[in-house]
Design a protein around this motif. Structure first.
Motif, PDB file in Angstrom:
ATOM      1  N   ARG A  66       0.852  -1.178   0.000  1.00  0.00           N
ATOM      2  CA  ARG A  66       0.000   0.000   0.000  1.00  0.00           C
ATOM      3  C   ARG A  66       0.894   1.235   0.000  1.00  0.00           C
ATOM      4  O   ARG A  66       2.047   1.172   0.435  1.00  0.00           O
ATOM      5  N   SER A  68       0.966   3.668   1.991  1.00  0.00           N
ATOM      6  CA  SER A  68       1.449   3.924   3.352  1.00  0.00           C
ATOM      7  C   SER A  68       2.638   3.018   3.690  1.00  0.00           C
ATOM      8  O   SER A  68       3.554   3.432   4.415  1.00  0.00           O
ATOM      9  N   ASP A  69       2.640   1.778   3.162  1.00  0.00           N
ATOM     10  CA  ASP A  69       3.780   0.880   3.382  1.00  0.00           C
ATOM     11  C   ASP A  69       5.037   1.415   2.713  1.00  0.00           C
ATOM     12  O   ASP A  69       6.147   1.308   3.253  1.00  0.00           O
ATOM     13  N   PHE A  71       5.737   4.555   2.143  1.00  0.00           N
ATOM     14  CA  PHE A  71       6.223   5.661   2.966  1.00  0.00           C
ATOM     15  C   PHE A  71       7.020   5.139   4.159  1.00  0.00           C
ATOM     16  O   PHE A  71       8.050   5.715   4.530  1.00  0.00           O
ATOM     17  N   ASN A  72       6.560   4.060   4.774  1.00  0.00           N
ATOM     18  CA  ASN A  72       7.283   3.471   5.898  1.00  0.00           C
ATOM     19  C   ASN A  72       8.641   2.929   5.464  1.00  0.00           C
ATOM     20  O   ASN A  72       9.642   3.037   6.195  1.00  0.00           O
ATOM     21  N   TRP A 215       2.055  10.607  -2.973  1.00  0.00           N
ATOM     22  CA  TRP A 215       1.106  11.274  -2.091  1.00  0.00           C
ATOM     23  C   TRP A 215      -0.311  11.208  -2.660  1.00  0.00           C
ATOM     24  O   TRP A 215      -1.290  11.078  -1.920  1.00  0.00           O
ATOM     25  N   ARG A 218      -1.561   7.918  -1.880  1.00  0.00           N
ATOM     26  CA  ARG A 218      -1.865   7.852  -0.441  1.00  0.00           C
ATOM     27  C   ARG A 218      -3.250   8.428  -0.148  1.00  0.00           C
ATOM     28  O   ARG A 218      -3.982   7.919   0.714  1.00  0.00           O
ATOM     29  N   GLU A 221      -5.748   5.772  -1.103  1.00  0.00           N
ATOM     30  CA  GLU A 221      -5.784   4.743  -0.054  1.00  0.00           C
ATOM     31  C   GLU A 221      -6.625   5.220   1.132  1.00  0.00           C
ATOM     32  O   GLU A 221      -7.435   4.471   1.686  1.00  0.00           O
ATOM     33  N   THR A 222      -6.435   6.478   1.500  1.00  0.00           N
ATOM     34  CA  THR A 222      -7.184   7.053   2.622  1.00  0.00           C
ATOM     35  C   THR A 222      -8.680   7.062   2.340  1.00  0.00           C
ATOM     36  O   THR A 222      -9.490   6.719   3.205  1.00  0.00           O
ATOM     37  N   ASP A 225     -10.301   3.642   2.541  1.00  0.00           N
ATOM     38  CA  ASP A 225     -10.528   3.277   3.941  1.00  0.00           C
ATOM     39  C   ASP A 225     -11.773   3.975   4.486  1.00  0.00           C
ATOM     40  O   ASP A 225     -12.578   3.359   5.183  1.00  0.00           O
TER      41      ASP A 225
END
Length: 334
Positions: A66, A68-69, A71-72, A215, A218, A221-222, A225
């Motif tokens: 994802r 977010s992954d 970004f991590n 971004w 992202r 993805e947000t 959710d």
């Protein structure tokens, strides 16, 4: 050879070299040798990381993550940060291609003003045209107005900006909606400091998406959710008998928005107030259901170009009209 005779080598003056390398036994040399051996052993035993794999294989692995992954992963070390920064556009494309097939077409990015031809800038900033767009530029309580010096202010780009800002604001209040805590209502004409700070923060995130594909992904993805949480809430509401999207547990676990391609209620109306969040399930602008073809039809990606052409024609029409009026005045005065 008899004793006392001279050998042939001695006669020719050839000497035998019996010198040998001296064995170094100093403590300093021994420490250096041990340190080098330890370094070599550590290098050989160090496992290879994912970035040591072939480039295409790394991209294939990243495609299952994802945003977010990703970004991590950027925070792991400099090597990961550099790789992701260099391949950001390609990584995002392979992730979006299967995770956000629907959302990508619903939430396209507004075009930056610097990407519009300089000759169009004056037409976009024309006071008469800006007056026409007042209804679309009117500040909402939950969406910050766009900067006309930053993005194109054609109708398409204005709507795209507002939709992206709504993603961030809607996500911010998901916790309140989940636990049933009322969203703070703002009296008409009031601008509390907390809300202005929230709008500025939301707009800053959207601005990052204008320059970074990761971004933008992202944000998608947000919003996915937020949609899944909203559908769950409305499904648990026994008094809500409205039609909704059919969402299975497998759909949620997949992390993909493909279930939104099924037939469902149209949800393109912009939520003009946070009051609309309570019953909002899936805000998916820029598409409509085609009953004949049994599929969703999306606003084309080049709609911005169509709007720009309209603005050019509108400016030319006004120029000709003004010239004709001047000509009529000149004829009447003569």
């Amino acid at each position: 050879m008899r004793k006392g005779d001279i050998s042939e080598d001695e006669e020719l003056g050839v000497l035998e070299d019996k010198t040998e390398a001296l064995t170094l036994r100093s403590k300093r040399t021994e420490r250096t040798r041990k340190k080098q051996a330890k370094k070599t052993k550590k290098t050989k035993s160090q496992p290879l990381d994912i970035l040591s794999l072939p480039y295409e294989l790394v991209l294939g692995i990243f495609s299952w993550l994802r945003p977010s992954d990703v970004f991590n992963l950027q925070r792991v070390n400099k090597a990961f940060y550099g790789f992701i920064a260099q391949a950001e556009r390609r990584i995002t494309r392979v992730i979006t291609r299967w995770r956000y097939v629907c959302l990508e077409k619903c939430f396209r990015l507004p075009i930056l003003l610097q990407q519009v031809g300089p000759s169009i800038h004056a037409l976009l900033q024309d006071p008469d045209r800006q007056e026409i767009l007042t209804i679309h530029k009117k500040p909402y309580q939950h969406v910050q107005s766009p900067d006309p010096a930053e993005i194109c202010t054609c109708l398409t780009c204005l709507l795209r900006w507002s939709s992206l800002c709504l993603i961030v604001d809607f996500a911010h209040w998901q916790e309140n909606l989940d636990i049933g805590e009322p969203i703070p209502m703002i009296p008409r004409g009031k601008h509390p400091e907390w809300n202005q700070a929230l709008l500025a923060s939301n707009a800053a995130i959207v601005r990052k998406a204008l320059h970074s594909p990761l971004w933008h992904a992202r944000l998608l993805e947000t919003h996915l959710d937020s949609i899944t949480r909203s559908i769950r809430r409305q499904a648990a509401n026994k008094g809500n008998k409205r039609k909704r999207f059919r969402m299975l547990k497998e759909d949620v676990d997949s992390g993909s928005d493909l279930f939104l391609e099924r037939s469902g209620p149209p949800s393109l109306d912009f939520p003009f107030h946070r009051d609309n969040y309570y019953m909002l399930e899936a805000y998916l602008p820029n598409r409509s259901w085609n009953a004949d073809q049994r599929r969703w039809m999306y606003v084309p990606a080049d709609q911005h170009n169509t709007d720009i052409q309209f603005i050019v024609k509108w400016a030319e029409f006004r120029r000709r009209k003004a010239a004709a009026e001047l000509e009529d005045v000149a004829k009447s005065s003569s």
